[in-house]
Write an enzyme that holds these catalytic residues in place. Structure first.
Site, PDB file in Angstrom:
ATOM      1  N   ASP A  39      54.366  -3.702  13.950  1.00  0.00           N
ATOM      2  CA  ASP A  39      55.221  -4.308  12.647  1.00  0.00           C
ATOM      3  C   ASP A  39      54.708  -5.815  12.413  1.00  0.00           C
ATOM      4  O   ASP A  39      54.676  -6.554  13.351  1.00  0.00           O
ATOM      5  CB  ASP A  39      56.352  -3.710  13.807  1.00  0.00           C
ATOM      6  CG  ASP A  39      57.202  -4.258  12.370  1.00  0.00           C
ATOM      7  OD1 ASP A  39      56.935  -4.904  11.324  1.00  0.00           O
ATOM      8  OD2 ASP A  39      58.522  -5.333  12.956  1.00  0.00           O
ATOM      9  N   ASN A  70      56.952  -7.776  10.186  1.00  0.00           N
ATOM     10  CA  ASN A  70      56.962  -8.906   9.753  1.00  0.00           C
ATOM     11  C   ASN A  70      58.482  -9.032  10.756  1.00  0.00           C
ATOM     12  O   ASN A  70      59.624  -8.933   9.854  1.00  0.00           O
ATOM     13  CB  ASN A  70      57.381  -8.283   8.243  1.00  0.00           C
ATOM     14  CG  ASN A  70      58.198  -7.067   8.513  1.00  0.00           C
ATOM     15  OD1 ASN A  70      58.657  -6.507   9.116  1.00  0.00           O
ATOM     16  ND2 ASN A  70      58.235  -6.413   6.817  1.00  0.00           N
ATOM     17  N   ASP A  76      60.594  -5.658  10.799  1.00  0.00           N
ATOM     18  CA  ASP A  76      62.165  -5.395  10.592  1.00  0.00           C
ATOM     19  C   ASP A  76      61.969  -4.115  11.583  1.00  0.00           C
ATOM     20  O   ASP A  76      62.865  -3.254  10.743  1.00  0.00           O
ATOM     21  CB  ASP A  76      61.909  -4.925   8.657  1.00  0.00           C
ATOM     22  CG  ASP A  76      60.869  -4.316   8.879  1.00  0.00           C
ATOM     23  OD1 ASP A  76      59.777  -3.952   9.889  1.00  0.00           O
ATOM     24  OD2 ASP A  76      60.595  -4.493   7.636  1.00  0.00           O
ATOM     25  N   ASP A 135      54.164  -1.281   9.670  1.00  0.00           N
ATOM     26  CA  ASP A 135      54.045  -1.410   8.272  1.00  0.00           C
ATOM     27  C   ASP A 135      52.503  -2.251   7.743  1.00  0.00           C
ATOM     28  O   ASP A 135      50.995  -2.356   9.130  1.00  0.00           O
ATOM     29  CB  ASP A 135      54.324  -2.622   7.858  1.00  0.00           C
ATOM     30  CG  ASP A 135      54.144  -3.880   8.456  1.00  0.00           C
ATOM     31  OD1 ASP A 135      53.140  -3.892   9.013  1.00  0.00           O
ATOM     32  OD2 ASP A 135      55.118  -4.674   8.564  1.00  0.00           O
ATOM     33  N   ASP A 147      46.231  17.487   3.195  1.00  0.00           N
ATOM     34  CA  ASP A 147      48.013  18.472   4.307  1.00  0.00           C
ATOM     35  C   ASP A 147      48.824  20.210   3.355  1.00  0.00           C
ATOM     36  O   ASP A 147      48.113  20.182   2.378  1.00  0.00           O
ATOM     37  CB  ASP A 147      49.315  17.791   3.754  1.00  0.00           C
ATOM     38  CG  ASP A 147      50.612  18.370   4.965  1.00  0.00           C
ATOM     39  OD1 ASP A 147      51.111  18.012   5.732  1.00  0.00           O
ATOM     40  OD2 ASP A 147      51.846  19.009   3.899  1.00  0.00           O
ATOM     41  N   GLU A 190      44.202  20.579   6.089  1.00  0.00           N
ATOM     42  CA  GLU A 190      44.779  21.087   7.368  1.00  0.00           C
ATOM     43  C   GLU A 190      44.999  22.725   7.536  1.00  0.00           C
ATOM     44  O   GLU A 190      46.039  22.830   6.431  1.00  0.00           O
ATOM     45  CB  GLU A 190      46.103  20.449   7.180  1.00  0.00           C
ATOM     46  CG  GLU A 190      47.173  20.892   8.680  1.00  0.00           C
ATOM     47  CD  GLU A 190      48.444  20.718   8.550  1.00  0.00           C
ATOM     48  OE1 GLU A 190      49.339  20.300   8.694  1.00  0.00           O
ATOM     49  OE2 GLU A 190      49.405  20.265   7.295  1.00  0.00           O
TER      50      GLU A 190
HETATM   51  C1  GLC Z   1      52.244  19.296   7.838  1.00  0.00           C
HETATM   52  C2  GLC Z   1      52.441  17.953   8.181  1.00  0.00           C
HETATM   53  C3  GLC Z   1      53.315  18.317   8.736  1.00  0.00           C
HETATM   54  C4  GLC Z   1      54.410  18.508   7.760  1.00  0.00           C
HETATM   55  C5  GLC Z   1      54.306  19.386   7.269  1.00  0.00           C
HETATM   56  C6  GLC Z   1      54.839  19.401   5.690  1.00  0.00           C
HETATM   57  O1  GLC Z   1      51.746  20.415   8.451  1.00  0.00           O
HETATM   58  O2  GLC Z   1      51.423  17.488   8.897  1.00  0.00           O
HETATM   59  O3  GLC Z   1      54.374  16.906   9.755  1.00  0.00           O
HETATM   60  O4  GLC Z   1      56.010  18.787   8.475  1.00  0.00           O
HETATM   61  O5  GLC Z   1      52.849  19.581   6.589  1.00  0.00           O
HETATM   62  O6  GLC Z   1      55.161  18.767   5.061  1.00  0.00           O
END
Ligand code: GLC
Length: 557
Positions: free
Chosen positions: A34, A36, A38, A42, A220, A279
């Site tokens: 971080d 700044n 907060d 970031d 994802d 993924e």
């Molecule tokens: C993927 C991400 C996970 C997220 C899911 C839905 O598995 O790694 O963090 O909750 O997708 O977006």
């Protein structure tokens, strides 16, 4: 104004197949640093710590940034309401461009996390889509009429699909008077990749990031993008949860996914050296292999799902090697933002108290098996899961739905990175958004820098050895037999070099013989400990300390 082209990478970092030979480091931006005060990490904080990652530090080849886009933050940032922008919580657009430039100056590439399967319900596309059955965004999401009414007069959803986070997958929307589908939270409506305008809009956004100098993407849950065009109900099967009691043949893994991936790769391939990694969402190893089309890699979970057991890890390695075969390139992952940190998970699975020793031994797997390693921030200091009380959890999916299937509270593996032993751990001058680990006063980057025996120095040694060795970062793989079932061994071989790796997975000393080629001279010997034994010199009677791994690198004989 945004700059559109960032500084080029130094020549030494310009190999087109860096995604194969390199190492990727995952940053969860809210928890990294971080700048700044907060309490939230970031982008400027990441810039301040690039030297920890660059050639004078760990020496990784790329950082993968978990989402930093505007988000209502119901799913840790994976609920995105504008995929083309930086959430002001993380800084400005200029900060992002500065980060790309500063990373490139150090030879570090920048990989973004694309959440293309769904958006947040606050995304302007969804706001428009739910407002009207006509208009440009009407079919951007999976909308369907009710399939009738049940005996109690309730509307019946279009099919039997479920939400992975528990409960039904379909949600009735009063405004549009239709159901919409969501694999994840109700607040994460599913995008309709069969709408050509949606694909165009997504690709346009991706092109925008490429023009800003981004070097690749993590996709994802990419095998869920496409659904059965007829939205047929999934067949049933036995299982522990409502999700598991279905065979997910219609709500993911559709045959035309590879065509969509091909179009995505065509877009990336217009820029040289851009990588992508998908993924795999809830699927078997074989599916990961089928979808690997280099330079598109795929995360499978075969290795990550093993306990700390030489037998189980050994057979997972064999299964992966057999499934990927020599012509396909796997990934190597032990931790990420969704799973228990492996120092805790693996040490716990074997009842070993010294999680640092397990973390070092696991680093030998991660950095010397065949494939592209992905490290998760904090694993290089042996970071462990943190007990976050339910009242402080920052992971809403962990508290919804079906008590039989509660998603693990991911707050535990997402706590702030400890940089120093000072108050705030050098992470922030303010109250951190999520509690720090209880041991940050002693387990932090600065402390480990001073200790050559630390987990971090072990990562640095192994990473340096890997970088310098074509056998380790690109060679073939062959398992070797040892005389002790708790001791695993393998050989990596390139045109002129071989590396032999021996890893004692037991928390006791071992003396083994390794089926290796005797008489070789080691150019380098490196390992979990500072004074590892040379496999080439002692292959017939190698003595290893508890949880010791050693790697000898020499010429090919
Ligand atoms: C993927 C991400 C996970 C997220 C899911 C839905 O598995 O790694 O963090 O909750 O997708 O977006």
């Amino acid at each position: 104004m945004r700059s559109t082209v960032s500084e080029p990478l130094p020549a030494s970092a310009s190999a087109a197949d860096w995604w194969r030979t390199g190492v990727v480091y995952q940053v969860y931006p809210r928890s990294f640093a971080d700048s700044n005060g907060d309490g939230d990490g970031d982008l400027a904080g990441i810039i301040e710590h690039l030297d920890h990652l660059g050639p004078d530090g760990l020496g990784v080849d790329a950082i993968w940034l978990s989402p930093f886009y505007p988000s209502p933050w119901r799913d840790g940032g994976y609920d995105v309401s504008d995929h083309a922008a930086v959430d002001p919580r993380f800084g400005s657009e200029a900060d992002f461009d500065r980060l790309v430039t500063a990373a490139h100056e150090r030879g570090i590439r920048v990989v973004l996390d694309l959440v293309l399967n769904h958006t947040a319900d606050e995304h302007p596309w969804f706001v428009a889509s739910r407002a009207s059955r006509t208009g440009p965004y009407a079919d951007f999401y999976l909308w369907r009429d009710a399939s009738g009414v049940d005996a109690g007069g309730r509307r019946r959803p279009p099919n039997n699909w479920r939400s992975f986070f528990s409960g039904p997958g379909w949600e009735w929307d009063e405004g549009r008077r239709q159901f919409y589908f969501h694999t994840f939270l109700v607040e994460q409506p599913e995008l309709n990749w069969r709408a050509p305008a949606l694909e165009r809009a997504q690709f346009e956004m991706v092109r925008g990031w490429l023009e800003r100098g981004v070097d690749g993407f993590r996709l994802d849950v990419f095998n869920a993008f496409l659904k059965d065009p007829e939205l047929r109900s999934n067949p049933r099967r036995a299982g522990h949860s409502a999700w598991d009691r279905q065979r997910h043949v219609y709500d993911r893994d559709q045959p035309d996914l590879t065509l969509l991936l091909g179009r995505f790769r065509d877009l990336l391939d217009a820029w040289p050296g851009r990588m992508s990694v998908g993924e795999l969402f809830d699927g078997p190893l074989e599916r990961a292999v089928e979808l690997t089309r280099e330079p598109h890699l795929v995360f499978d979970w075969e290795l990550l799902d093993q306990p700390w057991s030489a037998a189980q890890i050994g057979s997972a390695i064999d299964r992966r090697e057999a499934a990927f075969g020599p012509e396909r390139w796997p990934t190597l992952v032990l931790s990420n933002h969704d799973r228990p940190r492996h120092a805790s998970r693996l040490a716990g699975s074997a009842g070993i108290d010294n999680s640092d020793a397990v973390a070092k031994a696991a680093a030998v797997l991660l950095l010397t098996l065949r494939g592209t390693p992905f490290l998760y921030y904090g694993e290089e200091i042996g970071g462990r899961d943190v007990d976050v009380p339910a009242a402080e959890s920052v992971d809403p999916p962990a508290s919804v739905g079906d008590p039989q299937f509660r998603w693990w509270d991911r707050s535990r593996c997402r706590t702030p990175m400890p940089w120093t032993g000072e108050p705030g751990a050098g992470f922030s001058d303010g109250p951190p958004w999520l509690r720090l680990a209880p041991d940050v006063a002693t387990r932090n980057v600065a402390a480990q820098l001073m200790d050559p025996g630390s987990v971090m120095h072990c990562y640095r040694r192994l990473l340096a050895a890997r970088r310098a060795s074509p056998a380790l970062h690109g060679g073939t793989f062959e398992r070797l037999v040892t005389s002790d079932t708790d001791v695993l061994a393998w050989r990596r071989r390139s045109a002129d070099e071989q590396a032999v790796v021996v890893l004692n997975c037991a928390d006791r000393p071992a003396e083994v013989s390794v089926g290796s080629t005797p008489g070789h001279v080691a150019r380098a010997v490196v390992g979990t400990h500072l004074d590892p034994p040379d496999v080439f010199a002692e292959a017939s009677r190698l003595r290893l300390r508890p949880l010791e791994g050693t790697i000898a690198i020499g010429s090919v004989g």
